[in-house]
Design a protein around this motif. Structure first.
Motif, PDB file in Angstrom:
ATOM      1  N   ARG A 122      -5.051   6.650   1.955  1.00 19.17           N
ATOM      2  CA  ARG A 122      -4.594   5.225   3.053  1.00 19.17           C
ATOM      3  C   ARG A 122      -4.137   4.048   1.769  1.00 19.17           C
ATOM      4  O   ARG A 122      -2.951   3.487   3.090  1.00 19.17           O
ATOM      5  CB  ARG A 122      -6.842   4.991   2.934  1.00 19.17           C
ATOM      6  N   GLU A 123      -4.110   4.123   0.270  1.00 16.67           N
ATOM      7  CA  GLU A 123      -3.870   3.006  -0.581  1.00 16.67           C
ATOM      8  C   GLU A 123      -1.997   3.375   0.048  1.00 16.67           C
ATOM      9  O   GLU A 123      -1.678   2.359  -0.470  1.00 16.67           O
ATOM     10  CB  GLU A 123      -4.210   3.740  -1.232  1.00 16.67           C
ATOM     11  N   LEU A 124      -1.509   4.098   0.230  1.00 19.22           N
ATOM     12  CA  LEU A 124      -0.190   4.234   0.312  1.00 19.22           C
ATOM     13  C   LEU A 124       0.404   3.975   1.339  1.00 19.22           C
ATOM     14  O   LEU A 124       1.621   3.184   1.481  1.00 19.22           O
ATOM     15  CB  LEU A 124       0.043   5.868   0.032  1.00 19.22           C
ATOM     16  N   LEU A 125      -0.003   4.236   2.578  1.00 19.68           N
ATOM     17  CA  LEU A 125      -0.158   3.734   4.240  1.00 19.68           C
ATOM     18  C   LEU A 125      -0.308   2.138   4.010  1.00 19.68           C
ATOM     19  O   LEU A 125       0.861   1.348   4.419  1.00 19.68           O
ATOM     20  CB  LEU A 125      -1.118   4.295   5.088  1.00 19.68           C
ATOM     21  N   ARG A 126      -1.128   1.105   3.397  1.00 20.05           N
ATOM     22  CA  ARG A 126      -1.506   0.611   3.104  1.00 20.05           C
ATOM     23  C   ARG A 126       0.179  -0.395   2.592  1.00 20.05           C
ATOM     24  O   ARG A 126       0.929  -1.279   2.915  1.00 20.05           O
ATOM     25  CB  ARG A 126      -2.823  -0.026   1.792  1.00 20.05           C
ATOM     26  N   ALA A 127       0.129   0.427   1.526  1.00 18.84           N
ATOM     27  CA  ALA A 127       1.249  -0.079   0.527  1.00 18.84           C
ATOM     28  C   ALA A 127       2.734  -0.228   1.531  1.00 18.84           C
ATOM     29  O   ALA A 127       3.888  -0.981   1.007  1.00 18.84           O
ATOM     30  CB  ALA A 127       1.789   0.516  -0.620  1.00 18.84           C
ATOM     31  N   LEU A 128       2.745   0.525   1.991  1.00 18.54           N
ATOM     32  CA  LEU A 128       4.343   1.231   3.247  1.00 18.54           C
ATOM     33  C   LEU A 128       4.169   0.091   4.203  1.00 18.54           C
ATOM     34  O   LEU A 128       5.145  -0.433   5.111  1.00 18.54           O
ATOM     35  CB  LEU A 128       4.251   2.105   3.764  1.00 18.54           C
ATOM     36  N   SER A 129       3.261  -0.517   4.446  1.00 14.79           N
ATOM     37  CA  SER A 129       3.055  -1.383   5.797  1.00 14.79           C
ATOM     38  C   SER A 129       2.994  -2.802   5.512  1.00 14.79           C
ATOM     39  O   SER A 129       3.386  -3.261   4.662  1.00 14.79           O
ATOM     40  CB  SER A 129       1.185  -0.985   6.128  1.00 14.79           C
ATOM     41  N   PRO A 130       4.313  -3.718   7.036  1.00 17.23           N
ATOM     42  CA  PRO A 130       4.646  -4.899   6.673  1.00 17.23           C
ATOM     43  C   PRO A 130       3.907  -5.692   6.926  1.00 17.23           C
ATOM     44  O   PRO A 130       3.645  -6.679   5.911  1.00 17.23           O
ATOM     45  CB  PRO A 130       5.963  -4.420   7.900  1.00 17.23           C
ATOM     46  N   MET A 131       2.983  -5.817   6.783  1.00 18.61           N
ATOM     47  CA  MET A 131       1.357  -6.588   7.597  1.00 18.61           C
ATOM     48  C   MET A 131       1.136  -6.766   5.743  1.00 18.61           C
ATOM     49  O   MET A 131       0.301  -7.850   5.569  1.00 18.61           O
ATOM     50  CB  MET A 131       0.504  -5.928   7.911  1.00 18.61           C
ATOM     51  N   SER A 132       1.343  -5.286   5.302  1.00 19.25           N
ATOM     52  CA  SER A 132       0.888  -5.855   3.895  1.00 19.25           C
ATOM     53  C   SER A 132       1.451  -7.326   2.746  1.00 19.25           C
ATOM     54  O   SER A 132       1.138  -7.872   1.598  1.00 19.25           O
ATOM     55  CB  SER A 132       0.883  -4.558   2.609  1.00 19.25           C
ATOM     56  N   ARG A 133       3.204  -7.542   3.137  1.00 19.84           N
ATOM     57  CA  ARG A 133       3.611  -8.254   2.403  1.00 19.84           C
ATOM     58  C   ARG A 133       3.900  -9.030   3.360  1.00 19.84           C
ATOM     59  O   ARG A 133       4.827 -10.014   3.452  1.00 19.84           O
ATOM     60  CB  ARG A 133       5.038  -7.345   2.410  1.00 19.84           C
ATOM     61  N   ILE A 134       3.715  -9.833   4.556  1.00 15.70           N
ATOM     62  CA  ILE A 134       3.714 -10.333   5.879  1.00 15.70           C
ATOM     63  C   ILE A 134       4.099 -12.307   5.037  1.00 15.70           C
ATOM     64  O   ILE A 134       4.580 -12.912   5.230  1.00 15.70           O
ATOM     65  CB  ILE A 134       2.558 -10.573   6.653  1.00 15.70           C
ATOM     66  N   ASP A 135       3.405 -12.159   4.000  1.00 12.54           N
ATOM     67  CA  ASP A 135       3.328 -13.597   3.319  1.00 12.54           C
ATOM     68  C   ASP A 135       4.859 -13.296   2.524  1.00 12.54           C
ATOM     69  O   ASP A 135       5.425 -14.847   2.430  1.00 12.54           O
ATOM     70  CB  ASP A 135       2.531 -13.946   1.742  1.00 12.54           C
ATOM     71  N   ALA A 136       5.704 -12.676   2.669  1.00 16.07           N
ATOM     72  CA  ALA A 136       7.352 -12.353   2.157  1.00 16.07           C
ATOM     73  C   ALA A 136       8.216 -13.069   3.614  1.00 16.07           C
ATOM     74  O   ALA A 136       8.791 -13.710   2.487  1.00 16.07           O
ATOM     75  CB  ALA A 136       7.887 -11.627   1.525  1.00 16.07           C
TER      76      ALA A 136
END
Length: 833
Positions: free
Chosen positions: A749-763
């Motif tokens: 689950r943590e890997l999936l979060r890290a790979l998700s574009p939404m996790s870096r949407i602020d960029a």
């Protein structure tokens, strides 16, 4: 209505439940709740954002998808290590005479089926709004090889048509608006079976019709929530194999238990872990879907999770005179397709398993026991077939090698594997299509050579004949690959038949082989020669629409009803022939791709460029005419379509190079490809855009947030923005398949979060257009909605285009045209021509 009152195949009520034969309505997914009244353009909050009425220009349409399989899904978790090379045949537990590995226990007996008659829907040739530049694909010939059933979008929707190979007297067999996906003419010539996608969605059903357009009837997939796929015909044409995906019951409901107990090759257990789709009897069931905060997605009220669906393969009589015959059923299955039946009816060849771990399974029909399993390649689902005597199995297999090859599996009298031999292989090219003659003594081989097809017609050795393999290993550049690289008759390691020699395995060779020149670059389907003297092939090329060609005696004759090359672009602009490029990734991995230069540009002049990313991830960019690229090129935009790691066509190691944490390297590949387009090509580094569909849509979003200064804008089509919500909202079997590539939805689950574009949407810093089909259940439209909404909340320009009556693939000409022009307008506005 009670469950036992329905036909298990068609979903129709049986005679015991109702008088007569009711008409079963199409299964259509519910419209997405956020769609506007015209279903075209919506804002993230669901309010209409406006794009006007659909374009009615009938002169442009799309190409067919390459190597698609409507029943391909699967599961494998991830351990982050390179994929072990599969043995040629999975090791099997030793069996005493008369014993075999059982196929899953059949479901309880059900009422006899009754195919459902439907109103005839044939039409004349002069259908309204005939497209000048139409496409024809997926041919299937009658027994004589002089008439062809095929899919054509000349009326704006992929419909079922039929006509002679050397005449223009074609006729429309089914004018219903549902897109047609697959076609199969019966060996006795009496029926044409085909698959449709009601409402353009992901659930499909199987129908059949007489060659004259009469007698149309529904065979399978009529029950709401079910789906069905084509299998092979019996060799006498009396019955058709179909696979039915039964609606998944919810927790607590009864479902057939798995009964496959065949052992796997060394290394499989460690790689598959808990997420293996088909575990041994003592293994746990596949993990449930993961729900996001706030409750389950796609489940029933109360939060109950759906149980794994069941795939069941039947033989069905189109006449309805004989009850369906169950061949195999499997709960939680990834895919289950009947590819061939032996002439005597003793054995069935099934293709099963998740992507990346496909298997050919030989099933004994009298007791439904699996007797042999062999690893086979991904891609085209028609993996091979039996020799006339049922003692040799010809397969397109990548077991034990980087590239798929033509493999002969010798079967003993009980249907068990007695040895395997690679009969035709190439060191740097894969066997992409294998089509056996009706008599089982010849075949058409199509090789993928750096994205371009090469075709051979071969004569197979007669099983049991005293034939020696005399050819030497290797292949030359002209496509005259010679058989086998191992010692004649010696089983490849891992076959489950150690020590097998020529006497026990029997001879297997090609008696002759002939390379056939092709007028265009890519073969998407091949039908072997019949009495007409030449195969029929579906061809796509960089300068023409998809068409069907007849190849008698080495000649290349376009069927009169396929569009002419000069009709590819009715706007008068000739298609652009791409040039190959080989970018190098940051870690040194050599990638691939094709560069399209906008016409009218001075050589060396910097031009705005669109980096277009394909889906899959296992798809491959091919040099075929793409109306989207043609639209972009007409706006003065160059197009670079790369193959990043994970693409097919470059060997198994390349396909597996993006698993798990290596997905970060795939995202960096996009940046490396953009840099290559600038340094090795004429792309302007200040005017770059990125776009892609499905997995390419995910990569588009990821590239925009991992490399925020590289692109001026992006267009994401049916992409995943958050892998955790994707797993929660997608179909369970799609999620299981994705676990192999991205990670397990619970353990990783943590890997999936890290790979998700939404996790870096602020960029995110640039405008974004998202496009989605309203009936997409592979990647739910919510994936696009949340990305667009988040972009707008951060003050960025973002829009969402939702297409009515479409699923994960856009099949209707008006929608495809609307999508192309909306995407080109968006990119042109933000890059400039």
């Amino acid at each position: 209505m009670a469950a036992d009152a329905r036909n298990p195949v068609t979903g129709a009520r049986t005679a015991s439940a109702a008088a007569g034969r009711p008409q079963v309505p199409p299964t259509r997914p519910a419209a997405h709740p956020a769609a506007s009244p015209d279903g075209r353009h919506i804002s993230p909050d669901g309010r209409h954002a406006g794009t006007g009425s659909p374009d009615t220009d009938p002169t442009t349409t799309g190409t067919e998808p390459l190597n698609t399989d409507p029943a391909t899904t699967g599961t494998e978790p991830l351990n982050g290590t390179p994929a072990p090379r599969r043995p040629a045949v999975a090791e099997a537990t030793p069996l005493r005479p008369g014993e075999a590995v059982p196929v899953p226990t059949p479901a309880p007996p059900r009422p006899a089926p009754a195919p459902v008659p439907l109103p005839d829907s044939a039409a004349a040739q002069d259908v309204p709004q005939v497209l000048a530049g139409h496409g024809c694909w997926y041919p299937s010939t009658d027994p004589g090889g002089r008439n062809v059933a095929f899919i054509c979008d000349r009326a704006g929707v992929p419909h079922l048509w039929a006509g002679p190979v050397d005449g223009d007297g074609v006729h429309l067999l089914d004018a219903d608006p549902d897109p047609v996906i697959e076609v199969s003419w019966s060996p006795d010539g009496r029926w044409i079976a085909y698959t449709t996608a009601p409402g353009g969605g992901e659930l499909t059903r199987v129908l059949c019709v007489r060659p004259d357009g009469t007698g149309r009837r529904l065979l399978a997939g009529g029950e709401p929530g079910s789906s069905a796929h084509l299998g092979c015909w019996q060799h006498d044409g009396s019955m058709l194999a179909v696979t039915v995906a039964e609606p998944a019951p919810y927790a607590g409901a009864a479902a057939p238990d798995l009964a496959f107990e065949a052992s796997r090759a060394p290394g499989w257990a460690a790689r598959d872990g808990r997420a293996v789709l088909l575990p041994r009897a003592a293994a746990t069931a596949p993990a449930p879907r993961v729900a996001p905060a706030g409750g389950a997605v796609g489940g029933p009220p109360g939060g109950d999770e759906p149980a794994p669906r069941t795939l069941a393969a039947y033989l069905v009589d189109p006449e309805g005179a004989v009850a369906p015959v169950l061949l195999a059923s499997e709960r939680g299955a990834a895919t289950l397709r009947v590819c061939d039946l032996s002439r005597d009816g003793r054995l069935a060849l099934l293709r099963r398993g998740p992507r990346g771990r496909r298997e050919a399974l030989v099933v004994r029909t009298r007791d439904l026991r699996a007797t042999c399993e062999v690893p086979v390649a991904d891609g085209d689902p028609w993996i091979g077939g039996f020799s006339p005597d049922g003692r040799t199995l010809w397969l397109r297999s990548d077991g034990g090698r980087e590239y798929a090859a033509l493999t002969a599996v010798r079967l003993d009298p009980h249907g068990r594997c007695a040895g395997v031999t690679a009969v035709a292989e190439r060191p740097d090219s894969e066997l992409e299509l294998l089509a056996l003659n009706h008599d089982g003594q010849g075949a058409v081989l199509v090789w993928n050579v750096r994205g371009v097809s090469e075709l051979e017609v071969v004569e197979l050795s007669a099983p049991g004949a005293d034939t020696a393999e005399t050819a030497t290993p290797g292949a030359d550049a002209a496509g005259t690959a010679t058989p086998g690289t191992g010692a004649a008759g010696t089983a490849t390691p891992g076959t489950g038949a150690p020590g097998a020699d020529a006497a026990s395995a029997g001879p297997a060779a090609l008696l002759s082989r002939r390379a056939v020149p092709l007028p265009h670059e890519v073969v998407t389907r091949a039908v072997p020669a019949a009495a007409s003297g030449g195969p029929v092939v579906a061809l796509s090329g960089s300068r023409r629409r998809p068409g069907v060609w007849w190849l008698p005696q080495g000649a290349a004759l376009r069927t009169p009803w396929s569009s002419r090359d000069e009709d590819a672009t009715p706007d008068g602009r000739p298609p652009v022939r791409p040039v190959p490029m080989r970018p190098v990734a940051r870690d040194g991995l050599v990638l691939g791709g094709w560069y399209y230069r906008a016409p009218g540009r001075v050589p060396g002049e910097p031009a705005p460029c669109v980096i277009h990313l394909h889906g899959g991830p296992e798809e491959q960019e091919r040099p075929v005419f793409n109306p989207l690229y043609h639209e972009l090129l007409g706006r003065g935009l160059d197009v670079f379509a790369p193959d990043v790691r994970g693409s097919s066509g470059y060997g198994r190691s390349f396909v597996d190079a993006d698993l798990g944490e290596r997905r970060f390297a795939a995202i960096d590949d996009v940046a490396a490809c953009a840099a290559h387009a600038v340094l090795a090509g004429p792309a302007d580094p200040r005017r770059l855009a990125v776009m892609g569909r499905s997995y390419g849509g995910y990569l588009t979003m990821a590239s925009l947030v991992w490399h925020p200064d590289l692109f001026r804008t992006g267009v994401a089509v049916c992409g995943m923005s958050d892998l955790t919500t994707f797993f929660a909202g997608t179909e369970p079997w799609i999620g299981q398949s994705a676990a192999h590539k991205y990670g397990h939805p619970e353990r990783d689950r943590e890997l999936l979060r890290a790979l998700s574009p939404m996790s870096r949407i602020d960029a995110l810093r640039v405008p974004v257009l998202a496009v989605h089909g309203e009936h997409d259940t592979n990647v739910p439209p919510g994936e696009s909605e949340q990305f667009v909404r988040a972009a707008r909340e951060r003050g960025l320009e973002a829009e969402l285009l939702v297409l009515r009556e479409e699923g994960h693939d856009f099949r209707r000409a008006d929608n495809r045209r609307l999508f192309r022009r909306a995407a080109a307008d968006w990119i042109e506005r933000h890059l400039g021509g």
